[in-house]
Design an enzyme around this catalytic site. Structure first.
Site, PDB file in Angstrom:
ATOM      1  N   CYS A  32       0.817  -1.223   0.000  1.00  6.96           N
ATOM      2  CA  CYS A  32       0.000   0.000   0.000  1.00  6.96           C
ATOM      3  C   CYS A  32       0.849   1.271   0.000  1.00  6.96           C
ATOM      4  O   CYS A  32       0.335   2.364  -0.250  1.00  6.96           O
ATOM      5  CB  CYS A  32      -0.960   0.001   1.182  1.00  6.96           C
ATOM      6  SG  CYS A  32      -2.063  -1.407   1.180  1.00  6.96           S
ATOM      7  N   HIS A  61      -3.242   7.211   3.103  1.00  6.15           N
ATOM      8  CA  HIS A  61      -3.659   5.930   2.524  1.00  6.15           C
ATOM      9  C   HIS A  61      -5.073   5.624   3.007  1.00  6.15           C
ATOM     10  O   HIS A  61      -5.380   5.739   4.197  1.00  6.15           O
ATOM     11  CB  HIS A  61      -2.684   4.839   2.981  1.00  6.15           C
ATOM     12  CG  HIS A  61      -3.114   3.467   2.607  1.00  6.15           C
ATOM     13  ND1 HIS A  61      -3.522   3.146   1.330  1.00  6.15           N
ATOM     14  CD2 HIS A  61      -3.215   2.327   3.338  1.00  6.15           C
ATOM     15  CE1 HIS A  61      -3.848   1.864   1.297  1.00  6.15           C
ATOM     16  NE2 HIS A  61      -3.674   1.350   2.497  1.00  6.15           N
ATOM     17  N   ASN A  66     -10.100  -0.005   0.165  1.00  9.82           N
ATOM     18  CA  ASN A  66      -8.635   0.077   0.151  1.00  9.82           C
ATOM     19  C   ASN A  66      -8.136  -0.459  -1.198  1.00  9.82           C
ATOM     20  O   ASN A  66      -8.219  -1.658  -1.460  1.00  9.82           O
ATOM     21  CB  ASN A  66      -8.096  -0.767   1.314  1.00  9.82           C
ATOM     22  CG  ASN A  66      -6.581  -0.757   1.406  1.00  9.82           C
ATOM     23  OD1 ASN A  66      -5.891  -0.291   0.499  1.00  9.82           O
ATOM     24  ND2 ASN A  66      -6.054  -1.279   2.500  1.00  9.82           N
TER      25      ASN A  66
END
Ligand code: UT7
Length: 326
Positions: free
Chosen positions: A113, A253, A283
């Site tokens: 990520c 994020h 996500n």
């Protein structure tokens, strides 16, 4: 001094929307559990035959168009991804071919990520050193393909997307001001894909054990994520002697609304300083930050001179923050 300035942004979202209510039909879960624990309401899922390089090339084409840069003027392509089209060669090479960036050298970067912030930082160094003049930096994932759709602990959290920026080496005050990257390998097995690398090659036993799918110890990841995201954001602010009020837009994020809110609170950002799209997209791993940046840019939220703080955290663990003057 030459800086890597963002001169174009782009993003691409697959058409198919998978809502929490859709998931209720196949999984022992509920819209209210997912919304309360994560803030996610829906996510995008790539169509059959639609791969990471397709999403990445579409986002990249939009960024090039905004920048007014022709494909053959790109010197470097870096794709941050953990769901490339193949284990190798690099998805960045397929993106190069799809976009016709015939003069670019291209490689992928694996930082889960944090992939986009790592890729942005890496490309920025090539531009600052004069090795390249223009770079296309992309965060792209088709993470739906490595999710265990029978595991409610993970599959409800993620989605597919791609986001891109065009960087150009320019003199002046605008551009990537600094990046602060970290890793801690002692946490590698809290969030990872066990198969099919050298440790677990693709045997039928490995398939039976479902090793091809992402595994995560969610609550452990949660605690470390909030701590690292806030610490590295503070580190970036301190490096420039800035307070949180100096930041026009904080783009963390997008893993979970509770992580975003806890991080923003710890660092001292007001809600209007924080960009959020986790409710719509879930996500999307390495794609969350460039997609959010492109959305904010196209909404007219960014003006020349504004300070933007990007803040990433992911498997590895890897984490990092980049301070950008628009
Ligand atoms: O990009 C970075 C990587 N990922 C992250 O940042 C994710 C970090 N972690 C999280 O976001 C949260 O930990 C989760 C959203 C994954 C889970 O939230 P939590 O508040 O930490 O819940 P939990 O793991 O403590 O689980 C609570 C309960 C469990 O049931 P029992 O054992 O208490 O009976 C789970 O089985 O919730 C259950 N559960 C679900 N229930 C309904 C887990 N997933 C689901 C689900 N629907 N989808």
């Amino acid at each position: 001094m030459k800086r890597a300035r963002i001169i174009g942004t782009g993003s691409y979202l697959p058409e198919k929307i998978l809502t929490n209510h859709d998931l209720e039909q196949t999984l022992d879960t509920s819209d209210s559990w997912i919304v309360t624990r994560t803030g996610i309401r829906e996510r995008r899922i790539a169509a059959e035959g639609e791969n990471t390089s397709d999403l990445a090339a579409k986002a990249g084409a939009k960024a090039l168009e905004m920048a007014g840069v022709k494909p053959d003027e790109v010197d470097l392509i870096v794709v941050g991804t953990i769901t490339g089209d193949f284990p190798w060669p690099a998805t960045a090479c397929m993106v190069q071919q799809k976009l016709g960036c015939s003069n670019a050298f291209a490689f992928d970067l694996s930082a889960a990520c944090s992939g986009f912030v790592y890729a942005l930082t890496t490309a920025g160094k090539y531009l600052e050193s004069g090795t390249a003049k223009r770079a296309l930096v992309i965060g792209a994932e088709v993470i739906s393909r490595i999710l265990d759709w029978e595991d409610r602990n993970t599959c409800v959290l993620f989605g597919d997307a791609a986001g891109a920026v065009v960087l150009e080496a320019q003199e002046g005050e605008s551009g990537l001001l600094s990046s602060h990257l970290h890793s801690d390998g002692k946490y590698w097995d809290l969030l990872y894909q066990p198969g099919f690398g050298a440790v677990h090659p693709p045997t039928s036993q490995a398939m039976e054990e479902r090793l091809q799918y992402l595994k995560m110890q969610g609550s452990e990841v949660f605690k470390v994520a909030v701590r690292m995201l806030s610490e590295v954001a503070q580190e970036a602010l301190a490096a420039h002697d800035l307070s949180s009020e100096a930041i026009k837009l904080f783009i963390p994020h997008q893993a979970n609304m509770r992580i975003l809110e806890a991080t923003a609170k710890r660092v001292g950002f007001a809600p209007e300083q924080v960009y959020i799209n986790v409710d719509r997209l879930g996500n999307t791993s390495g794609a969350t930050i460039p997609v959010a940046l492109d959305e904010a840019n196209r909404l007219g939220m960014l003006n020349e001179g504004d300070l933007i703080l990007l803040d990433a955290f992911g498997g590895g663990f890897t984490w990092g923050a980049s301070l950008v003057r628009w």
